[in-house]
Design an enzyme around this catalytic site. Sequence first.
Site, PDB file in Angstrom:
ATOM      1  N   LYS A  12       0.848  -1.191   0.000  1.00  8.57           N
ATOM      2  CA  LYS A  12       0.000   0.000   0.000  1.00  8.57           C
ATOM      3  C   LYS A  12       0.883   1.241   0.000  1.00  8.57           C
ATOM      4  O   LYS A  12       1.954   1.238   0.650  1.00  8.57           O
ATOM      5  CB  LYS A  12      -0.858  -0.060   1.273  1.00  8.57           C
ATOM      6  CG  LYS A  12      -1.911   1.001   1.456  1.00  8.57           C
ATOM      7  CD  LYS A  12      -2.678   0.707   2.763  1.00  8.57           C
ATOM      8  CE  LYS A  12      -3.849   1.608   2.991  1.00  8.57           C
ATOM      9  NZ  LYS A  12      -4.614   1.228   4.216  1.00  8.57           N
ATOM     10  N   SER A  35      -9.429   1.021   3.602  1.00 10.31           N
ATOM     11  CA  SER A  35      -8.642   1.879   2.750  1.00 10.31           C
ATOM     12  C   SER A  35      -7.620   1.152   1.891  1.00 10.31           C
ATOM     13  O   SER A  35      -7.086   1.742   0.947  1.00 10.31           O
ATOM     14  CB  SER A  35      -7.899   2.913   3.594  1.00 10.31           C
ATOM     15  OG  SER A  35      -6.991   2.275   4.489  1.00 10.31           O
ATOM     16  N   SER A  79      -9.436  -1.511   7.537  1.00  9.58           N
ATOM     17  CA  SER A  79      -8.914  -1.243   6.192  1.00  9.58           C
ATOM     18  C   SER A  79      -8.178  -2.398   5.532  1.00  9.58           C
ATOM     19  O   SER A  79      -7.851  -2.316   4.338  1.00  9.58           O
ATOM     20  CB  SER A  79      -8.010  -0.010   6.220  1.00  9.58           C
ATOM     21  OG  SER A  79      -8.788   1.147   6.390  1.00  9.58           O
TER      22      SER A  79
END
Lengths: 65, 466
Positions: free
Chosen positions: B79, B149, B173
């Site tokens: 990420k 997320s 997330s």
Amino acid sequence: MEEQKPLTAADLVAVARLCRLPLADARAAALASELGNILALMDVLDPENLADEPPAIGYRAQWEG
Amino acid sequence: MDALHLSLHEVAQALRARKLSSVELAQAALARIQATEPKLNAFVRTTERRALAAAEQADRELAAGHWRGALHGVPVAVKDLYDMAGLPTTASSKVRHDHVAGQDAACVRRLAQAGAVIIGKTHTHEFAYGVTTPTTGNPWDPERTPGGSSGGSAAAVAARDCFLALGTDTGGSIRIPAGLCGLVGLKPTFGRVSRVGITSLSWSLDHAGPLARTVADAAIGLQAIAGFDARDTGSADVPVADYLAELELGVQGLRIGVPHNFFFAHVDAEVERAVRAALADLERAGAELVDVEIPLDEQIVPVEFGLLMPEASSYHQKMLRERADLYGADVRALLELGEMLPATAYLAAQRRRTQIKAAWQQMFDAARLDALIGPAVAAPAALRTQLDVITWPDGTVEPLINAYARLEAPGNVTGLPSIAVPCGFTAGGLPVGFQALGRPFAEARIVRIARAYERLHDWSTRAPAL
């Protein structure tokens, strides 16, 4: 306890000033009801039953030991 | 068979046996990304040069008989909150357009030490402050959100762009995008994985962990990144277990809590059906289902937001004053609101968290639970054009961020480990998952339960048609 009235844009501008956070009137108007909703959510955290519960100091290793 | 459709565990064996080279695999992954990106936009950037150099080194080592383990030569992604030396960590935000990391995040370093080939950095909801990752499409239906997320990481793994990706989980997330993309997402115990070099959202709620297509693959990922790091003040100096040790032991005799409150309130009917069917499967496989009541259930979400919002606003305090116009509207509003919460609310949330943790420990002990199971996410993937609210059959309208994050909050507030596992599809073909929460540092036990369920179905081998 004093009756809770809906927050206004002017309320938010005043709070933002305390926070040293620039906040235009238009943005304050958009955020006022949101802040009211969040504060209402936080009301559940009523400190009534927390008298002897100290705050967690920091967050180190929540489960260690 | 296309090597990119193998599991991480399988491709590791192929690499080790030199039936496949790491360079070939990295090139295939990079080509796959080029092919899928027009539909998904999962990546902020690929890291081709670094990836191919790592792959060449992996091949040289394998040729010399040196195998670092299951990640050796395997394409993975991180990420774009994780620092990689010399590259921007954008957090998918214009605010970070000029940020360049000086060194690798601890997890990135650990992946590299395990021989992994990092092929790119994936999109996040801006600064991880949201649950939809609006930049990115869901591989099962690109018109829908992959969740967030860590939506880019989930989309990349589900699309077979890579075998594993790292995410972060502050309010679900990792587990939300895993649930919405049909993946396994493993949020470890708070303190289990170092957050050094990861852009923070909320210091006391942030967790780092893997997303993968199978339970074993997620366990392999956690094995690589777990461990104490004195530089992370939340890190726990607790020995790292062997997360594959219990993998195939089954659930005979294990006790699984089934909550009659909180986890099944305002949950999509198809999601509830699939999760209850999974529980029945586990019972048939030998687990004992135990009815439990979630303690202090009304406090959990307020505590999550009461901690998250002020901590996030504190982290962003300077940037919000210098670059407010560069934030997305939703994140800017949340950051502004977080500044206006009273300090007493934050402290009340901290104090309540202590109570909630103690109450959960008592619940696990009193019912002698190995795990507790609920839905991974309350509803399937929403259309990207409808990300504001969800309307429940009883007419209740709920903000989507609340609907998606509500069932995740216990894992973040308590710090207990939780694994999201695919458990079927809706009639419309959207993935559904359950999550199993375990005792502190008992990741191996929830991995075992997840695997016992996984082997009863073929969910993890199904691929989206892209």
